[in-house]
Design a protein around this motif. Sequence first.
Motif, PDB file in Angstrom:
ATOM      1  N   VAL A 142       0.845  -1.192   0.000  1.00 12.93           N
ATOM      2  CA  VAL A 142       0.000   0.000   0.000  1.00 12.93           C
ATOM      3  C   VAL A 142       0.880   1.242   0.000  1.00 12.93           C
ATOM      4  O   VAL A 142       2.037   1.207   0.437  1.00 12.93           O
ATOM      5  CB  VAL A 142      -0.964   0.031   1.211  1.00 12.93           C
ATOM      6  N   ARG A 143       0.304   2.317  -0.497  1.00 11.81           N
ATOM      7  CA  ARG A 143       1.014   3.603  -0.490  1.00 11.81           C
ATOM      8  C   ARG A 143       0.155   4.629   0.220  1.00 11.81           C
ATOM      9  O   ARG A 143      -1.013   4.832  -0.123  1.00 11.81           O
ATOM     10  CB  ARG A 143       1.333   4.068  -1.908  1.00 11.81           C
ATOM     11  N   SER A 144       0.714   5.272   1.237  1.00 11.66           N
ATOM     12  CA  SER A 144       0.053   6.332   1.975  1.00 11.66           C
ATOM     13  C   SER A 144       0.857   7.597   1.752  1.00 11.66           C
ATOM     14  O   SER A 144       1.969   7.735   2.269  1.00 11.66           O
ATOM     15  CB  SER A 144      -0.021   5.997   3.465  1.00 11.66           C
ATOM     16  N   GLY A 145       0.318   8.506   0.941  1.00  7.46           N
ATOM     17  CA  GLY A 145       1.098   9.683   0.563  1.00  7.46           C
ATOM     18  C   GLY A 145       2.278   9.245  -0.267  1.00  7.46           C
ATOM     19  O   GLY A 145       2.124   8.764  -1.397  1.00  7.46           O
ATOM     20  N   ASP A 146       3.466   9.322   0.311  1.00  6.76           N
ATOM     21  CA  ASP A 146       4.679   8.898  -0.379  1.00  6.76           C
ATOM     22  C   ASP A 146       5.430   7.833   0.413  1.00  6.76           C
ATOM     23  O   ASP A 146       6.659   7.705   0.310  1.00  6.76           O
ATOM     24  CB  ASP A 146       5.586  10.111  -0.623  1.00  6.76           C
ATOM     25  N   THR A 147       4.687   7.059   1.208  1.00 10.63           N
ATOM     26  CA  THR A 147       5.277   5.962   1.976  1.00 10.63           C
ATOM     27  C   THR A 147       4.723   4.631   1.483  1.00 10.63           C
ATOM     28  O   THR A 147       3.511   4.455   1.403  1.00 10.63           O
ATOM     29  CB  THR A 147       4.986   6.117   3.477  1.00 10.63           C
ATOM     30  N   GLU A 148       5.626   3.714   1.176  1.00 16.31           N
ATOM     31  CA  GLU A 148       5.253   2.368   0.744  1.00 16.31           C
ATOM     32  C   GLU A 148       5.344   1.415   1.941  1.00 16.31           C
ATOM     33  O   GLU A 148       6.341   1.409   2.667  1.00 16.31           O
ATOM     34  CB  GLU A 148       6.182   1.874  -0.367  1.00 16.31           C
ATOM     35  N   THR A 149       4.290   0.628   2.135  1.00 17.49           N
ATOM     36  CA  THR A 149       4.261  -0.375   3.197  1.00 17.49           C
ATOM     37  C   THR A 149       4.035  -1.737   2.563  1.00 17.49           C
ATOM     38  O   THR A 149       3.161  -1.893   1.705  1.00 17.49           O
ATOM     39  CB  THR A 149       3.131  -0.069   4.206  1.00 17.49           C
ATOM     40  N   PHE A 150       4.803  -2.740   3.012  1.00 17.75           N
ATOM     41  CA  PHE A 150       4.833  -4.042   2.340  1.00 17.75           C
ATOM     42  C   PHE A 150       4.337  -5.156   3.255  1.00 17.75           C
ATOM     43  O   PHE A 150       4.640  -5.180   4.450  1.00 17.75           O
ATOM     44  CB  PHE A 150       6.260  -4.362   1.883  1.00 17.75           C
ATOM     45  N   ASN A 151       3.607  -6.081   2.680  1.00 17.72           N
ATOM     46  CA  ASN A 151       3.152  -7.277   3.397  1.00 17.72           C
ATOM     47  C   ASN A 151       3.143  -8.450   2.416  1.00 17.72           C
ATOM     48  O   ASN A 151       2.096  -8.937   2.003  1.00 17.72           O
ATOM     49  CB  ASN A 151       1.758  -7.059   3.991  1.00 17.72           C
ATOM     50  N   LEU A 152       4.338  -8.892   2.039  1.00 17.49           N
ATOM     51  CA  LEU A 152       4.515  -9.973   1.072  1.00 17.49           C
ATOM     52  C   LEU A 152       5.208 -11.133   1.769  1.00 17.49           C
ATOM     53  O   LEU A 152       6.192 -10.937   2.489  1.00 17.49           O
ATOM     54  CB  LEU A 152       5.343  -9.487  -0.115  1.00 17.49           C
ATOM     55  N   SER A 153       4.696 -12.331   1.572  1.00 18.72           N
ATOM     56  CA  SER A 153       5.143 -13.490   2.360  1.00 18.72           C
ATOM     57  C   SER A 153       5.825 -14.526   1.478  1.00 18.72           C
ATOM     58  O   SER A 153       5.224 -15.017   0.513  1.00 18.72           O
ATOM     59  CB  SER A 153       3.953 -14.135   3.069  1.00 18.72           C
ATOM     60  N   PRO A 154       7.074 -14.885   1.793  1.00 17.79           N
ATOM     61  CA  PRO A 154       7.767 -15.921   1.029  1.00 17.79           C
ATOM     62  C   PRO A 154       7.211 -17.305   1.364  1.00 17.79           C
ATOM     63  O   PRO A 154       6.546 -17.498   2.390  1.00 17.79           O
ATOM     64  CB  PRO A 154       9.211 -15.791   1.481  1.00 17.79           C
ATOM     65  N   PHE A 155       7.467 -18.251   0.483  1.00 20.52           N
ATOM     66  CA  PHE A 155       7.083 -19.649   0.680  1.00 20.52           C
ATOM     67  C   PHE A 155       5.575 -19.812   0.904  1.00 20.52           C
ATOM     68  O   PHE A 155       5.130 -20.568   1.755  1.00 20.52           O
ATOM     69  CB  PHE A 155       7.886 -20.267   1.830  1.00 20.52           C
ATOM     70  N   SER A 156       4.809 -19.061   0.115  1.00 19.13           N
ATOM     71  CA  SER A 156       3.351 -19.179   0.145  1.00 19.13           C
ATOM     72  C   SER A 156       2.905 -20.198  -0.890  1.00 19.13           C
ATOM     73  O   SER A 156       3.470 -20.281  -1.985  1.00 19.13           O
ATOM     74  CB  SER A 156       2.702 -17.832  -0.166  1.00 19.13           C
ATOM     75  N   ASP A 157       1.857 -20.976  -0.556  1.00 17.87           N
ATOM     76  CA  ASP A 157       1.337 -21.928  -1.528  1.00 17.87           C
ATOM     77  C   ASP A 157       0.401 -21.214  -2.497  1.00 17.87           C
ATOM     78  O   ASP A 157       0.294 -19.983  -2.484  1.00 17.87           O
ATOM     79  CB  ASP A 157       0.685 -23.131  -0.840  1.00 17.87           C
TER      80      ASP A 157
END
Length: 683
Positions: free
Chosen positions: A456-471
């Motif tokens: 997600v992007r709030s103004g000019d800040t990127e926030t990440f929630n991506l998970s490795p080893f997902s099925d």
Amino acid sequence: MGTVTPASTTKLGRTLMSLTLNGKQYEIPAAALPYLGRGLDLSLFDVAALRAAEVDGRIPVSLGYQGNQPAVAGVTMTGPHTGYLSAESARTFGDAVARQFVADHRKSGPKPMASPTFTSGAKLSLAGATTPAPKPMYVMKTLTLKASDIDGAPANSATALVQNLDNGNRFEEIDPFFDGEARESVPVGNYAATIVYFDVNTDGDVTGLRVVTRPQFAVTEDATMSFAATEATSEVTMRTPRPAELQEGGFVLDRGGAAGYGSYTDVAVAPGGPIWVSPTTTPVTIGTMHSYPYRRLTSPAGRGEPYTYSLQYLSTGVIPQQVYTASSANTATIDASYYSDIDSTGFQGRTAFYPFELNYFVFHGFGNPLSMPTRRLEYVSAGNSIAWAAFASTNVWTDPRFPGFPMSGGGQGGSARRYTPGEKVTEAWNEFPLSTRAPVNLAGSQTNGQFEPGVVRSGDTETFNLSPFSDNETGHVGWLDIGNHRDPESETYELDQDGSKIADGPVIAKTAQIPDATVKAAVSTLHLTIDAARSGPDYKLSTGNHSEWTWQSHHQEGTLPPGYGCGFEFVSPTNCSVEPLMTAQTVVRGMSLHGTVPAGLQTMDLTLSHLQLTPQSPIPSAKVEFSTDDGTTWHQARTVRVGNGHYLAVFTAPTGFVSLRVSGTDTVGGSIIQTVNHAYQTV
């Protein structure tokens, strides 16, 4: 969804009361309840406060005492009145509390639970915790509660929860009974009281739970109310179409008043013991009341293909007789497959919640061991008002530092989802190949807490929630345990803007999250790279993956819909927008539960799309490549487009490990490339 791991390995120590009181969430072992206010401060069980106080795996505590400094099991002292508990020493402390409960319970005499001798009369609390000074703002009266055990003796292992129904902010209190009595000074008004009894034998085993409630009464003068364990006359009974054995269960009672805080009590009995409840017939007229029992039952040994029942039944206004029957009219059937590249023991759990619980932390039970790989039928309560979340960890092992508790370097967590009565669905857990993916919200606004999209992007800040080893099951995401002491695991990232690197490094170890990044406001091209790797005796397949995303981004001031949040917290801001990253799902046809496929012709389905809540731009091209020599050489598979974002790939592979690389582009400048080492095995 989070979990709570009890510090003690004893049966008594693993029996928990989940309590929301005065707006705070507590997880209190049954063994600690008699000592609240008499040696143990309630702050020791404040979930949010404990999370905030933890530094480098240590919880700071304060020890109040007079005279010589006492020794407290599990507490490392750092000063005259200061010390800390660690994950390992918390087990020592929890076991000591449970032993003290058993010892006091065996004593004869009028006051068997008189003092917690493991603290020698001292008071242990979370460092910095304060008790607000009383501010009399109302006409106060004395409310005396008297309680008797099942044998008629004064109760000493029961706990009272008392709340003001006119406005919960005026008064809410948890109070253990001492020699059968608990006394409170309360404002004049309307109240509810719930008494929780634990039946405990001389060995400290919890043999039953009894819940007695007065859902509504008035206090206008000094008053005395009597309660008896024998009032809990209705035993929770769940009848199932197929033979099933009880494993664990509990009872939830939620009481909301006309204003202010309400109370939420969830008492679990593990392993599954009997539960008795006092039924009511008159509906409450002030505020709301919800209640339900929950239970997990399993097929008897030797019944062929295993099956389970996860059941709960909601009531509002009154507490009915506790006899329920599971049928196709109120359950759904899940054909669940649990994949594992080695024969091992895993860990699995399902928990459900209702709309009134959306702001509570809800997790029923402690999960259950599971022989992996396996396939079984799972029957769950179904209907529009109930949502289920689940998890499945793989290759469970025991860390010698924490004997008795399962550890796992990997697994899958499932988004909350609803099932309809009579519905039959399939779910694949940990099916290979495993890659880095974003979560998918299957419950909309009916999520427990707030759902955080992938980027997600709030103004000019990127926030990440991506998970490795997902099925590749929609709604599942994997997890990476950076702190795993047996199987080395790692994850690094790099973020570029218009071709220039602006951030890189390892993920945050404590949360396994990529740190927030600040980008320039103007329209630009962002490029994110994530590399994840794991090794050790548990992992033959999907040992590493490399992912790249490219997308167009600009300053954002959007707002997420209800149920979604912008940060990695239970409650977070909503003033952000989801970035249009592409996603990839790869399903290899004919795969066994061990992650193997017959050598020769290989067929797989590739689905490319975009993150939820973003425009689903056309995806005109995709490519599938494979390697049978650990990535030294790559070959392109024959790939056929069968719909927008849907492709069928075929190729031939000899016996051995197959690595995969999939890629695709959309029509607005976005792209994805994902490579999985040892994606699966051909035999």
